[in-house]
Write an enzyme that holds these catalytic residues in place. Sequence first.
Site, PDB file in Angstrom:
ATOM      1  N   THR A   1       8.644  -9.212  11.362  1.00 52.32           N
ATOM      2  CA  THR A   1       7.342  -9.877  11.378  1.00 52.32           C
ATOM      3  C   THR A   1       7.440 -11.269  10.760  1.00 52.32           C
ATOM      4  O   THR A   1       8.130 -11.485   9.766  1.00 52.32           O
ATOM      5  CB  THR A   1       6.322  -9.041  10.590  1.00 52.32           C
ATOM      6  OG1 THR A   1       6.162  -7.781  11.227  1.00 52.32           O
ATOM      7  CG2 THR A   1       4.979  -9.737  10.507  1.00 52.32           C
TER       8      THR A   1
ATOM      9  N   LEU B   1     -17.475  12.608  -2.879  1.00 55.20           N
ATOM     10  CA  LEU B   1     -17.349  12.441  -4.320  1.00 55.20           C
ATOM     11  C   LEU B   1     -18.366  11.467  -4.899  1.00 55.20           C
ATOM     12  O   LEU B   1     -18.479  11.357  -6.127  1.00 55.20           O
ATOM     13  CB  LEU B   1     -15.935  11.975  -4.688  1.00 55.20           C
ATOM     14  CG  LEU B   1     -14.954  13.100  -5.051  1.00 55.20           C
ATOM     15  CD1 LEU B   1     -14.599  13.932  -3.823  1.00 55.20           C
ATOM     16  CD2 LEU B   1     -13.702  12.551  -5.691  1.00 55.20           C
TER      17      LEU B   1
ATOM     18  N   GLU C   1       3.456  -1.562  11.746  1.00 56.69           N
ATOM     19  CA  GLU C   1       4.240  -0.793  12.734  1.00 56.69           C
ATOM     20  C   GLU C   1       3.436  -0.569  14.017  1.00 56.69           C
ATOM     21  O   GLU C   1       3.490   0.512  14.617  1.00 56.69           O
ATOM     22  CB  GLU C   1       4.693   0.561  12.160  1.00 56.69           C
ATOM     23  CG  GLU C   1       5.287   0.507  10.772  1.00 56.69           C
ATOM     24  CD  GLU C   1       6.597  -0.239  10.682  1.00 56.69           C
ATOM     25  OE1 GLU C   1       7.041  -0.802  11.703  1.00 56.69           O
ATOM     26  OE2 GLU C   1       7.175  -0.297   9.583  1.00 56.69           O
TER      27      GLU C   1
ATOM     28  N   HIS D   1      -3.616  -0.195  15.582  1.00 58.09           N
ATOM     29  CA  HIS D   1      -4.331   0.826  16.350  1.00 58.09           C
ATOM     30  C   HIS D   1      -4.524   0.362  17.796  1.00 58.09           C
ATOM     31  O   HIS D   1      -4.303   1.124  18.752  1.00 58.09           O
ATOM     32  CB  HIS D   1      -5.687   1.077  15.679  1.00 58.09           C
ATOM     33  CG  HIS D   1      -6.454   2.233  16.240  1.00 58.09           C
ATOM     34  ND1 HIS D   1      -6.265   3.531  15.813  1.00 58.09           N
ATOM     35  CD2 HIS D   1      -7.425   2.286  17.194  1.00 58.09           C
ATOM     36  CE1 HIS D   1      -7.077   4.343  16.473  1.00 58.09           C
ATOM     37  NE2 HIS D   1      -7.798   3.608  17.308  1.00 58.09           N
TER      38      HIS D   1
END
Length: 393
Positions: A138, A348, A373, A376
Amino acid sequence: MPAVKFRGVDFIQFDSLLTEEERLVRDTTRQFIEDNLVPIIEECNRAGRFPRELVKPMGELGFFGASLKGYGCAGMGNVEYGLVTQELERGDSGVRSFVSVQSALVMYPIHTFGSEEQKQTWLPAMQKGEKLGCFGLTEPDFGSNPGGMRTRARKVGNEYVLNGEKMWITSGSIADVAVIWAKVENENDKIRGFLVETDRPGFKADDVHGKWSLRASVTSGLSMQDVHIPEANLLPKSDGLKSPLMCLNQARYGIAWGAVGAAMACYDCALQYSILRKQWRDQPIASHQLVQDKLTWMISEITKAQLLVLQVGRLKDAGKVQHQHISMAKRNNVWMALECARISRDILGANGIADDYPIMRHMMNLESVKTYEGTHDVHSLIIGQSVTGIDAF
């Protein structure tokens, strides 16, 4: 110490689908994480500190290059390796990232594309954690489109001279060697891989500061200004962009399993909390329909994700896995884990943002895991191309 202790997540007797060896590997890694990482991870996250003291112990357990054969590596099956990454990321995404880089992005390309001399020089030492590596693909202006890289290598006599920059590099400033991908001017800009020792003149690594994510991991920018390396440092079998993409496929596979671990940690924490936390009529919040709906969604998605990575792992062990299978597992499971983190934080309430619980840390880490990597969206296009036969990039 954490406010709740992990109890395991298995809704459909998933363990019955694993071999005895696979369960042993998973349980050994789980115990290591419980004993060594869980007690210190929140302090590491607060301080932005990578727990380097765990490197040698992880090497002794065979975590580095675990699925590779020979050179001291453990030679695990791919499902076994996946279960290791699951437990590592249940501890922390940054620690799993470190192991993924060392294994899938440095040792794997040396093992796959390197000369025998390169393998003998680096792999045994890296398996033990005595030498560390990083992966330079990258760049500041090229992430999802690595083929546009500007880093160049020029053959001069019996040397190569490298110039360029890399960005968002895990372990960059602590690595002994960097696997650098560059376009070779003398070969019509073909992309090749090079082993660059990080103490060479002209090589510089500067850490990225101010991260809200992966704080227990070292992230660096690399700069190369007329870095001279011998021609023996070229990975001789590297051949175009497909070579680094093969490395990314290895890493994405481990990420797909790792995300399940992060989701498990968030879900189990939220489940235990919801049973203990009382509100309205002195009843646990787990007795309320909306909370049960959230828990049901999480355990359903985690279970589906477990089955997805298990099948992809079985295909990988059989030599039948395709890159689109791994893309589906990475895309689905990281999305699922991030949603589990957000839903768990919701259960929570205000406590969800405190590092007495692991949820907010996992949520912030997973924002990075969703991006690196292959984002989406990029994995959506990979799967789309596979099912339609049309490249939409």
